[in-house]
Motif scaffolding. Structure first.
Motif, PDB file in Angstrom:
ATOM      1  N   PRO A  36       0.837  -1.208   0.000  1.00  0.00           N
ATOM      2  CA  PRO A  36       0.000   0.000   0.000  1.00  0.00           C
ATOM      3  C   PRO A  36       0.866   1.250   0.000  1.00  0.00           C
ATOM      4  CG  PRO A  36      -0.009  -1.037   2.164  1.00  0.00           C
ATOM      5  CD  PRO A  36       0.684  -1.991   1.242  1.00  0.00           C
ATOM      6  N   PRO A  37       0.415   2.324  -0.667  1.00  0.00           N
ATOM      7  CA  PRO A  37       1.197   3.560  -0.714  1.00  0.00           C
ATOM      8  C   PRO A  37       1.334   4.197   0.671  1.00  0.00           C
ATOM      9  CG  PRO A  37      -0.988   3.894  -1.641  1.00  0.00           C
ATOM     10  CD  PRO A  37      -0.844   2.420  -1.408  1.00  0.00           C
ATOM     11  N   LEU A  38       2.441   4.906   0.855  1.00  0.00           N
ATOM     12  CA  LEU A  38       2.702   5.579   2.112  1.00  0.00           C
ATOM     13  C   LEU A  38       2.162   7.006   2.062  1.00  0.00           C
ATOM     14  CD1 LEU A  38       6.393   4.382   2.632  1.00  0.00           C
ATOM     15  CD2 LEU A  38       4.321   3.405   3.625  1.00  0.00           C
ATOM     16  N   GLU A  39       2.113   7.642   3.228  1.00  0.00           N
ATOM     17  CA  GLU A  39       1.631   9.014   3.335  1.00  0.00           C
ATOM     18  C   GLU A  39       2.726   9.911   3.880  1.00  0.00           C
ATOM     19  OE1 GLU A  39      -3.147   9.112   4.139  1.00  0.00           O
ATOM     20  OE2 GLU A  39      -1.828   8.823   5.855  1.00  0.00           O
ATOM     21  N   LEU A  40       2.697  11.155   3.442  1.00  0.00           N
ATOM     22  CA  LEU A  40       3.536  12.187   4.032  1.00  0.00           C
ATOM     23  C   LEU A  40       2.671  13.012   4.987  1.00  0.00           C
ATOM     24  CD1 LEU A  40       5.495  13.612   0.945  1.00  0.00           C
ATOM     25  CD2 LEU A  40       6.266  11.886   2.584  1.00  0.00           C
ATOM     26  N   PHE A  41       3.211  13.287   6.145  1.00  0.00           N
ATOM     27  CA  PHE A  41       2.547  14.203   7.081  1.00  0.00           C
ATOM     28  C   PHE A  41       3.112  15.596   6.856  1.00  0.00           C
ATOM     29  CE2 PHE A  41       2.808  16.546  11.122  1.00  0.00           C
ATOM     30  CZ  PHE A  41       1.447  16.697  11.379  1.00  0.00           C
ATOM     31  N   ILE A  42       2.226  16.594   6.764  1.00  0.00           N
ATOM     32  CA  ILE A  42       2.645  17.968   6.505  1.00  0.00           C
ATOM     33  C   ILE A  42       2.168  18.851   7.652  1.00  0.00           C
ATOM     34  CG2 ILE A  42       2.583  19.887   4.864  1.00  0.00           C
ATOM     35  CD1 ILE A  42       1.702  17.852   2.726  1.00  0.00           C
ATOM     36  N   ARG A  43       3.109  19.479   8.340  1.00  0.00           N
ATOM     37  CA  ARG A  43       2.743  20.391   9.429  1.00  0.00           C
ATOM     38  C   ARG A  43       1.887  21.532   8.903  1.00  0.00           C
ATOM     39  NH1 ARG A  43       8.700  21.306  12.169  1.00  0.00           N
ATOM     40  NH2 ARG A  43       8.867  19.299  13.293  1.00  0.00           N
ATOM     41  N   SER A  44       1.074  22.099   9.784  1.00  0.00           N
ATOM     42  CA  SER A  44       0.212  23.207   9.369  1.00  0.00           C
ATOM     43  C   SER A  44       1.044  24.375   8.850  1.00  0.00           C
ATOM     44  CB  SER A  44      -0.670  23.656  10.538  1.00  0.00           C
ATOM     45  OG  SER A  44       0.129  24.033  11.663  1.00  0.00           O
ATOM     46  N   SER A  45       2.213  24.598   9.453  1.00  0.00           N
ATOM     47  CA  SER A  45       3.078  25.701   9.028  1.00  0.00           C
ATOM     48  C   SER A  45       3.719  25.446   7.678  1.00  0.00           C
ATOM     49  CB  SER A  45       4.168  25.944  10.079  1.00  0.00           C
ATOM     50  OG  SER A  45       4.981  24.778  10.232  1.00  0.00           O
ATOM     51  N   GLU A  46       3.658  24.201   7.208  1.00  0.00           N
ATOM     52  CA  GLU A  46       4.271  23.847   5.928  1.00  0.00           C
ATOM     53  C   GLU A  46       3.233  23.492   4.860  1.00  0.00           C
ATOM     54  OE1 GLU A  46       8.563  22.210   7.539  1.00  0.00           O
ATOM     55  OE2 GLU A  46       6.851  20.841   7.589  1.00  0.00           O
ATOM     56  N   MET A  47       1.947  23.787   5.160  1.00  0.00           N
ATOM     57  CA  MET A  47       0.902  23.633   4.147  1.00  0.00           C
ATOM     58  C   MET A  47       0.898  24.823   3.181  1.00  0.00           C
ATOM     59  SD  MET A  47      -1.016  20.846   4.324  1.00  0.00           S
ATOM     60  CE  MET A  47      -2.733  21.192   3.903  1.00  0.00           C
ATOM     61  N   HIS A  48       1.386  25.979   3.640  1.00  0.00           N
ATOM     62  CA  HIS A  48       1.530  27.177   2.804  1.00  0.00           C
ATOM     63  C   HIS A  48       0.251  27.519   2.039  1.00  0.00           C
ATOM     64  CE1 HIS A  48       5.656  27.216   3.968  1.00  0.00           C
ATOM     65  NE2 HIS A  48       5.966  26.107   3.316  1.00  0.00           N
ATOM     66  N   GLY A  49      -0.850  27.533   2.777  1.00  0.00           N
ATOM     67  CA  GLY A  49      -2.114  27.980   2.197  1.00  0.00           C
ATOM     68  C   GLY A  49      -2.901  26.910   1.473  1.00  0.00           C
ATOM     69  N   ALA A  50      -2.418  25.692   1.412  1.00  0.00           N
ATOM     70  CA  ALA A  50      -3.160  24.622   0.727  1.00  0.00           C
ATOM     71  C   ALA A  50      -4.382  24.234   1.550  1.00  0.00           C
ATOM     72  CB  ALA A  50      -2.264  23.403   0.508  1.00  0.00           C
TER      73      ALA A  50
END
Length: 704
Positions: A36-50
């Motif tokens: 199964p594919p893996l996931e990346l976790f992205i901090r809120s500060s590194e979402m950059h408006g997404a």
């Protein structure tokens, strides 16, 4: 699911999921080993408006989060999932502004001249974003609709509908297509179908259901075996591939069941009318006829297009009473129907026993339902009882879904599967460590039998919440895909959704394949690329629908609790982090973070990641996942859609560490200010909890 993007091996493109607290998850492309594919976790500060659902370009980072998962960062937003948002209007400096609900943006959005569209300060409004805010400028938008004052009836519902982009009204061409499909339906004509109108057939649904897409018949065979008939509304008869109805159904993906409102996938002329298996009416079905031995072993399966006439419609509560004492209903329920229900109960128990013997899992988590008054306000909150009447239908829906998936898989077709990837071994080891701290022994956490035995042993005691919530955190999310990944919780290699085509688009896709088989034609598979695209869109539609349901329930409960500030309520700890504990009301299911600094102003708390506890060094006062606690309602923020709890001083057990073994695994959090506070980083968000729930749909096997 993401794909590799330009700029090197660590760059990917695809949709991102944004959590309520602003962090994100990005699904990486399939692995070369077929896993199964893996996931990346992205901090809120590194979402950059997404925002949630945006197509983004992400970069995989070298660091990992606490649980070992890989981290990433959004480097560019390629495509916005929505440009419409909902919020509260206000005026400042002779300009109109909107503060978007849930604090999605750091600051308010400018919307031009005051009183546009007749908006008054405090109104709930819908805005179209013209330019999104970034680090150098604030956002700008235009008002497109004024919903009204927040406390007016229906405004909360319209808020959620607009926020999640739910399609409420059907376009004229879709309604015309529904009328045209209906004009060709005649109850008196069953040519080309097997006539099952003489069978004793029943439906069992919630008492307030209106779309009935499954019915059951059951016959005893001469050798003691059974012939189960699972008759599913033949929606494919009305909805042709590529037509206006089909395009709209695919866009919606699913019906959405909001408190007080159902937003159907198909126009009601079909969903609640001609396709719905109504009592005493002839209806077209696609039937799965499954022969079982006396012991519940599948001996043969046949699929056919048929016509039925439902003998009797039941609610779950009625069936429970009949099963408890069938003879008491002599004269009120016909003998053949009573006998059918008793036989259904008997076979379902056999199938259920075999399924758990094979390694299936079932968590014991409470399901809460809210009752509304005429104004749409919460009148009562109560727990839904999942009794044996629900289990009867669940087992038969599972049996049909499994039979269909096996048929399609045996033919080597690519089809839309419902998969539930296995949890990672590290998550299961962490769970085993956690339950050992509760006094349970789990030597083989990779064994589903051992896990279910543990769940059952804890179910009647005070630690049931702790065990079930901890195991839920270990699970991955079920999804639709063409990839053969199996269904972990069902212990099934092949599984799909077939039993709810009125309200789920994946089931309609499967119906078309099975209908071809039933009529002796060669079914067409989807193809790998189409299965990926369709699986992704259906999974996102399902999550959007569930998120909208949860959001409206949360909003209504916040209005309900706004007048109860200062009250103390029972709660359970559903999350433990270094920075605090997340508590969920037991009777009123709203969640809030109680920050570590608010647990005890004069203590220093150690966080044990394995045992999911926060323990005070001075007092030994400890909070563990699943602990029952009491919290006081301090504040309700409708803008942020949040509630603030304060932990009752009597909550928290005393668990003193007996040595350094725990201390090695812990990290400290100071509840009071210290001179080195400025050097100590603290997380600002809670982990995303995974799992599903539902009303009508949540207690069907096909929902897994």
């Amino acid at each position: 699911m993401g794909r590799r993007g330009p700029g090197g091996p660590a760059i990917f493109e695809g949709p991102v999921q944004r959590t309520a607290r602003g962090a994100g998850f990005f699904r990486l492309p399939p692995r070369n080993d077929g896993g199964p594919p893996l996931e990346l976790f992205i901090r809120s500060s590194e979402m950059h408006g997404a925002m949630n659902g945006d197509v983004v370009r992400v970069r995989k980072l070298g660091r990992r989060r606490g649980g070992g998962g890989q981290c990433g960062e959004v480097v560019e937003v390629l495509e916005r999932s929505t440009t419409r948002f909902v919020g509260r209007y206000f005026e400042r400096d002779d300009r109109g502004w909107v503060r978007v609900d849930r604090r999605m943006f750091d600051g308010p959005i400018a919307v031009g001249d005051p009183a546009a569209k007749g908006a008054r300060p405090g109104d709930q409004v819908v805005l179209e974003m013209l330019s999104f805010p970034d680090g150098s400028r604030s956002g700008e938008g235009v008002l497109v609709e004024v919903l009204g004052r927040r406390d007016e009836p229906g405004v909360d519902q319209q808020t959620v509908v607009h926020e999640y982009g739910l399609r409420v009204e059907f376009p004229d061409e879709v309604l015309e297509a529904a009328r045209e499909a209906a004009s060709g339906f005649d109850e008196e004509i069953v040519a080309g179908r097997v006539d099952f109108t003489g069978l004793t057939v029943v439906t069992i649904d919630p008492s307030d259901a209106r779309d009935f897409d499954d019915a059951i018949s059951l016959d005893r065979l001469d050798d003691g075996g059974w012939r189960l008939g699972v008759h599913i509304a033949d929606v494919s008869h009305f909805v042709q591939p590529g037509g206006a109805l089909d395009r709209e159904a695919r866009l919606r993906g699913t019906s959405t069941y909001l408190p007080g409102q159902v937003i159907p996938m198909l126009p009601e002329l079909i969903s609640n009318g001609l396709a719905s298996l109504q009592q005493k009416r002839v209806r077209y079905v696609l039937s799965a006829l499954i022969d079982f031995s006396e012991e519940g072993i599948v001996r043969g399966v046949e699929f056919t297009r048929a016509a039925i006439r439902v003998t009797r419609r039941f609610g779950y509560e009625e069936v429970s009473e009949i099963l408890a004492d069938p003879e008491r209903f002599h004269g009120r329920v016909a003998a053949p129907v009573r006998e059918l229900l008793v036989d259904m109960h008997r076979l379902s128990r056999i199938l259920r026993s075999r399924r758990f013997d094979a390694g299936a899992l079932e968590l014991h988590l409470p399901e809460i339902r809210i009752e509304l008054d005429d104004q749409g306000r919460v009148e009562d909150v109560h727990q839904v009882v999942h009794d044996e009447s629900h289990q009867v239908i669940e087992e038969f829906m599972l049996a049909a879904n499994l039979a269909v998936a096996k048929e399609l898989s045996d033919r080597g077709l690519v089809f839309l599967r419902r998969v539930h990837p296995s949890p990672s071994p590290s998550k299961l080891r962490q769970f085993a460590t956690f339950v050992s701290g509760l006094g349970f022994r789990l030597d083989r956490p990779q064994s589903r039998h051992a896990l279910q035995k543990l769940i059952d042993s804890a179910s009647a005691g005070p630690l049931s919440h702790a065990v079930n919530y901890a195991l839920l955190r270990s699970f991955k999310q079920a999804e639709y895909t063409g990839r053969r990944d199996g269904h972990y919780a069902l212990a099934a290699e092949d599984y799909c959704h077939f039993t709810s085509p009125i309200r789920r688009y994946p089931d309609l896709v499967i119906h078309r394949m099975i209908a071809a088989i039933a009529t002796g034609k060669r079914p067409r598979g989807l193809g790998d690329a189409k299965a990926v695209r369709l699986g992704r869109s259906c999974s996102m539609a399902e999550r959007r629908s569930e998120q909208a349901e949860r959001a409206l329930v949360q909003l209504k409960l916040l209005h309900y609790l706004a007048g109860r500030r200062g009250e103390t309520i029972d709660a359970v700890v559903v999350g433990v982090e270094k920075f605090g504990v997340i508590c969920r009301g037991t009777r009123v299911p709203v969640e809030a973070l109680v920050h570590v600094k608010e647990l005890d102003g004069n203590d220093y708390f150690d966080f044990d990641r394995d045992e999911l506890t926060l323990t005070g060094r001075r007092t030994g006062r400890s909070f563990r996942l699943g602990d029952p606690v009491q919290v006081k309602i301090v504040a309700v923020d409708l803008d942020e859609r949040s509630i603030r709890f304060e932990m009752d001083r009597r909550s928290g057990l005393t668990r003193r560490s007996d040595g350094g073994s725990r201390r090695r695994k812990t990290s400290g959090s100071r509840s009071a200010k210290r001179s080195d506070a400025g050097t100590r980083k603290r997380s600002r968000g809670a982990k995303k909890r995974r799992g599903g729930r539902g009303g009508k749909k949540g207690r069907r096997g096909g929902q897994r």
